[in-house]
Design a protein around this motif. Sequence first.
Motif, mmCIF file in Angstrom:
data_model
loop_
_atom_site.group_PDB
_atom_site.id
_atom_site.type_symbol
_atom_site.label_atom_id
_atom_site.label_comp_id
_atom_site.label_asym_id
_atom_site.label_seq_id
_atom_site.Cartn_x
_atom_site.Cartn_y
_atom_site.Cartn_z
ATOM 1 N N LEU A 1 0.843 -1.205 0.000
ATOM 2 C CA LEU A 1 0.000 0.000 0.000
ATOM 3 C C LEU A 1 0.885 1.266 0.000
ATOM 4 O O LEU A 1 0.522 2.270 -0.615
ATOM 5 C CB LEU A 1 -0.944 -0.007 1.208
ATOM 6 C CG LEU A 1 -2.158 -0.939 1.069
ATOM 7 C CD1 LEU A 1 -2.928 -1.022 2.382
ATOM 8 C CD2 LEU A 1 -3.092 -0.464 -0.054
ATOM 9 N N GLU B 1 3.791 1.460 -1.453
ATOM 10 C CA GLU B 1 4.245 1.583 -2.853
ATOM 11 C C GLU B 1 3.147 2.170 -3.723
ATOM 12 O O GLU B 1 3.417 2.937 -4.654
ATOM 13 C CB GLU B 1 4.578 0.196 -3.399
ATOM 14 C CG GLU B 1 6.000 -0.241 -3.182
ATOM 15 C CD GLU B 1 6.196 -1.649 -3.726
ATOM 16 O OE1 GLU B 1 5.806 -2.604 -3.007
ATOM 17 O OE2 GLU B 1 6.696 -1.778 -4.858
ATOM 18 N N MET B 2 1.896 1.776 -3.447
ATOM 19 C CA MET B 2 0.760 2.273 -4.222
ATOM 20 C C MET B 2 0.642 3.788 -4.065
ATOM 21 O O MET B 2 0.376 4.510 -5.040
ATOM 22 C CB MET B 2 -0.508 1.578 -3.742
ATOM 23 C CG MET B 2 -1.752 1.969 -4.494
ATOM 24 S SD MET B 2 -3.173 1.102 -3.746
ATOM 25 C CE MET B 2 -4.506 1.920 -4.564
ATOM 26 N N SER C 1 3.284 5.109 -6.254
ATOM 27 C CA SER C 1 2.955 4.910 -7.679
ATOM 28 C C SER C 1 1.928 5.924 -8.158
ATOM 29 O O SER C 1 1.953 6.340 -9.323
ATOM 30 C CB SER C 1 2.377 3.508 -7.911
ATOM 31 O OG SER C 1 3.257 2.518 -7.451
ATOM 32 N N LEU C 2 1.007 6.318 -7.272
ATOM 33 C CA LEU C 2 -0.072 7.225 -7.667
ATOM 34 C C LEU C 2 0.280 8.696 -7.401
ATOM 35 O O LEU C 2 -0.549 9.578 -7.614
ATOM 36 C CB LEU C 2 -1.371 6.849 -6.940
ATOM 37 C CG LEU C 2 -2.025 5.552 -7.460
ATOM 38 C CD1 LEU C 2 -3.056 5.010 -6.485
ATOM 39 C CD2 LEU C 2 -2.673 5.797 -8.829
#
Lengths: 202, 202
Positions: B38, B40-41, B44-45
Amino acid sequence: MLNKDKTLAHFCAELASSSPSPGGGGAAALGGALAAALGEMVVSLTVGKKKYASRESELLALGERAAVLREDLLKMIDGDAEAFAPLARAYSLPKDAPDRTEILEEALRRAAASPVRIAELCCSVIELMEGCAASGSLLVLSDAATGAALAEGALEGAVINVKVNTALMRNRSFASALNDRMDAMRREYAARAQAVRRSLGY
Amino acid sequence: MLNKDKTLAHFCAELASSSPSPGGGGAAALGGALAAALGEMVVSLTVGKKKYASRESELLALGERAAVLREDLLKMIDGDAEAFAPLARAYSLPKDAPDRTEILEEALRRAAASPVRIAELCCSVIELMEGCAASGSLLVLSDAATGAALAEGALEGAVINVKVNTALMRNRSFASALNDRMDAMRREYAARAQAVRRSLGY
């Protein structure tokens, strides 16, 4: 492909990526499923032992509930992704699209309903852990405590994923009533999860 | 087969079964891996968005740390199973086997070392979430909060799995020093995880 048919490595990589789902709600659902599975493990390692023969029927009932909760929570990983899709579509509508406000509001309600369900299932897992802590073999009670800890974290995660949606709703009385319900749920069940751990000496 | 190559459904079914591993330690490790993913998410976003361009190098560093933590925690599912095997063997030694006491004590230390490592990694995930909460896009901060909640639950689960081993050690000063270290770790990092959630309004 259903999320439950992905490998752990694949699922975690998708979670880490910029794709909209799986997201926080799906991760919370999997956390709850792991906790339910630990409850089943407590039952699996207690049932059939002479010492605990008097608890057999109670243990079998706990095991059945745990298996249903595990399946339901694994399904909710997909349920959460499906509930999020209409919200992503609503956001991509042009700002002046007719009914955009109503479509967005309805999509927010739908997106919130899925982590509400995940939170309710996590509460059921915490109730399950109370049963496992009371009836499980002494040798595996650490697994009941671990399940309670993971379910509490998953419940907290699910509540956060309700609130990220209620924060954006225009209907503030609906949003605020749902927030209150989630806060009450979290308060009660976090305390019960902590009581399970304390009762087992952790 | 490595645990990370099992499907979610298969892993949860094995966890639920009476087989000795995966167990609570492995479930905690997976919970920590979900939290790292999460994080990393969030990165990423956020990365690549004009609004957050000034944080680019910091975000990339967070993303790299998150990816390493995710991999390390996924590996620890197997690490935990391997660390438990000698303990299962020690318990199956005849009660009067020579050196049984020493073999059991050594196996307990080894079995405890694995959840210690999982707990340390979960603390690193909570530090990661502090970074994500400070630098992530406003649109995905609920995922940082969810990651903090899951990491806190996983940390708690790992600590329980250390203590189930220290409880059985004959060397009480070693056991008690390790328990104290785990309690201090849990106190500090549970507070930090809760601070992340509070700072984001959850």
